[in-house]
Design a protein around this motif. Structure first.
Motif, PDB file in Angstrom:
ATOM      1  N   UNK A 151      45.326  -2.417 137.260  1.00 41.65           N
ATOM      2  CA  UNK A 151      45.634  -3.677 136.603  1.00 41.65           C
ATOM      3  C   UNK A 151      46.925  -4.236 137.183  1.00 41.65           C
ATOM      4  N   UNK A 152      47.050  -5.532 137.136  1.00 36.40           N
ATOM      5  CA  UNK A 152      48.248  -6.178 137.660  1.00 36.40           C
ATOM      6  C   UNK A 152      49.477  -5.670 136.919  1.00 36.40           C
ATOM      7  N   UNK A 153      50.461  -5.236 137.676  1.00 35.63           N
ATOM      8  CA  UNK A 153      51.668  -4.640 137.103  1.00 35.63           C
ATOM      9  C   UNK A 153      52.858  -5.578 137.228  1.00 35.63           C
ATOM     10  N   UNK A 154      53.951  -5.197 136.587  1.00 35.13           N
ATOM     11  CA  UNK A 154      55.188  -5.973 136.702  1.00 35.13           C
ATOM     12  C   UNK A 154      55.641  -6.021 138.160  1.00 35.13           C
ATOM     13  N   UNK A 155      55.454  -4.908 138.866  1.00 36.88           N
ATOM     14  CA  UNK A 155      55.849  -4.876 140.277  1.00 36.88           C
ATOM     15  C   UNK A 155      55.030  -5.866 141.093  1.00 36.88           C
ATOM     16  N   UNK A 160      40.449  -7.423 139.363  1.00 35.05           N
ATOM     17  CA  UNK A 160      40.373  -8.037 140.695  1.00 35.05           C
ATOM     18  C   UNK A 160      40.868  -9.477 140.658  1.00 35.05           C
ATOM     19  N   UNK A 161      40.433 -10.231 139.660  1.00 37.52           N
ATOM     20  CA  UNK A 161      40.874 -11.619 139.546  1.00 37.52           C
ATOM     21  C   UNK A 161      42.388 -11.719 139.418  1.00 37.52           C
ATOM     22  N   UNK A 162      42.970 -10.880 138.568  1.00 37.37           N
ATOM     23  CA  UNK A 162      44.416 -10.925 138.380  1.00 37.37           C
ATOM     24  C   UNK A 162      45.163 -10.584 139.671  1.00 37.37           C
ATOM     25  N   UNK A 163      44.585  -9.692 140.466  1.00 39.19           N
ATOM     26  CA  UNK A 163      45.243  -9.312 141.721  1.00 39.19           C
ATOM     27  C   UNK A 163      45.162 -10.431 142.766  1.00 39.19           C
ATOM     28  N   UNK A 164      44.033 -11.139 142.833  1.00 37.29           N
ATOM     29  CA  UNK A 164      43.860 -12.123 143.917  1.00 37.29           C
ATOM     30  C   UNK A 164      44.394 -13.504 143.574  1.00 37.29           C
ATOM     31  N   UNK A 196      33.824 -18.268 131.346  1.00 33.84           N
ATOM     32  CA  UNK A 196      35.162 -17.909 131.822  1.00 33.84           C
ATOM     33  C   UNK A 196      35.216 -17.906 133.344  1.00 33.84           C
ATOM     34  N   UNK A 197      34.227 -17.267 133.968  1.00 39.96           N
ATOM     35  CA  UNK A 197      34.235 -17.172 135.419  1.00 39.96           C
ATOM     36  C   UNK A 197      34.163 -18.537 136.080  1.00 39.96           C
ATOM     37  N   UNK A 198      33.345 -19.425 135.557  1.00 39.44           N
ATOM     38  CA  UNK A 198      33.272 -20.768 136.130  1.00 39.44           C
ATOM     39  C   UNK A 198      34.629 -21.457 136.067  1.00 39.44           C
ATOM     40  N   UNK A 199      35.320 -21.291 134.950  1.00 36.73           N
ATOM     41  CA  UNK A 199      36.625 -21.951 134.784  1.00 36.73           C
ATOM     42  C   UNK A 199      37.679 -21.352 135.701  1.00 36.73           C
ATOM     43  N   UNK A 200      37.757 -20.040 135.769  1.00 36.13           N
ATOM     44  CA  UNK A 200      38.820 -19.415 136.552  1.00 36.13           C
ATOM     45  C   UNK A 200      38.545 -19.520 138.052  1.00 36.13           C
TER      46      UNK A 200
END
Length: 216
Positions: free
Chosen positions: A50-54, A108-112, A155-159
């Motif tokens: 998951x996307x981290x503070x770093x 994956x979405x949060x990372x990219x 959700x996917x269509x919006x993001x």
């Protein structure tokens, strides 16, 4: 030749409707592009962190001041973003879990999504076509009792379009996938089978159409 980025996120390795339909899409795609390239990520079998503070702070910190943790987090995000940027088309298998998408796909979405690069105006991935296979165990379409509980495909269509600027080519929905395993849904087996068959047909047709468009 075109490059396809193929993502699967179902936790099921066998019997997954989304995996079966994305496989149909990929087969048709590869038949059109025998010399092409497919980059595949099984987000369930090999989950991303998951996307981290770093990972967040590294994007807004001078690289000279990065900690080792920030360097590692940014390296992963850069790898994933470069895969997306290099793709000519994107295929996403996204089953509905508890009314929304699997956490592995959200990771994956949060990372990219990096604002100022892939996210927001002047996105580096804007306009790339993406096909989503959004399977679901029940019926959530317009007019159904649970229409308002559909937070996966919506959700996917919006993001994908709103944040990444991707062109959502199509959302293919095999539904009622639990009909053969839930006794209370036994009378829906026929409808479920028809929905799955239509999804396979739509996936093959969309892959061929998209391949032709990108080859033109």
């Amino acid at each position: 030749m075109a490059t396809l980025l193929h993502l699967d996120s179902s936790a099921l390795s066998h019997g997954s409707a989304s995996r079966e339909v994305t496989a149909t899409f990929r087969k048709a795609w590869e038949e059109q592009h025998p010399e092409g390239k497919v980059v595949y990520r099984d987000l369930a079998a090999e989950p991303l962190p998951h996307l981290s503070a770093a990972g967040i702070t590294a994007a807004f910190t001078d690289p000279a001041d990065h900690t080792e943790e920030q360097k590692a987090a940014l390296a992963l995000r850069t790898e994933l973003v470069e895969e997306l940027e290099a793709a000519d088309a994107v295929l996403i298998g996204a089953p509905m879990y508890n009314f929304t998408i699997p956490s592995s796909l959200k990771a994956w979405l949060d990372q990219v999504i990096i604002m100022g690069r892939t996210g927001g105006e002047n996105s580096t991935v804007a306009g790339k076509p993406v096909t989503v296979v959004a399977s679901r165990g029940g019926a959530y379409g317009p007019g159904t009792p649970r229409e308002g509980f559909e937070f996966a495909a919506n959700y996917l269509e919006k993001v994908l379009s709103g944040l990444l600027g991707l062109e959502v080519v199509d959302v293919i929905v095999p539904e009622l996938t639990l009909a053969r395993t839930v006794p209370a849904m036994a009378d829906l087996v026929g409808a479920a089978d028809a929905s799955r068959a239509q999804a396979h047909e739509a996936a093959a047709a969309k892959a061929k159409e998209l391949a032709a468009r990108l080859s033109a």
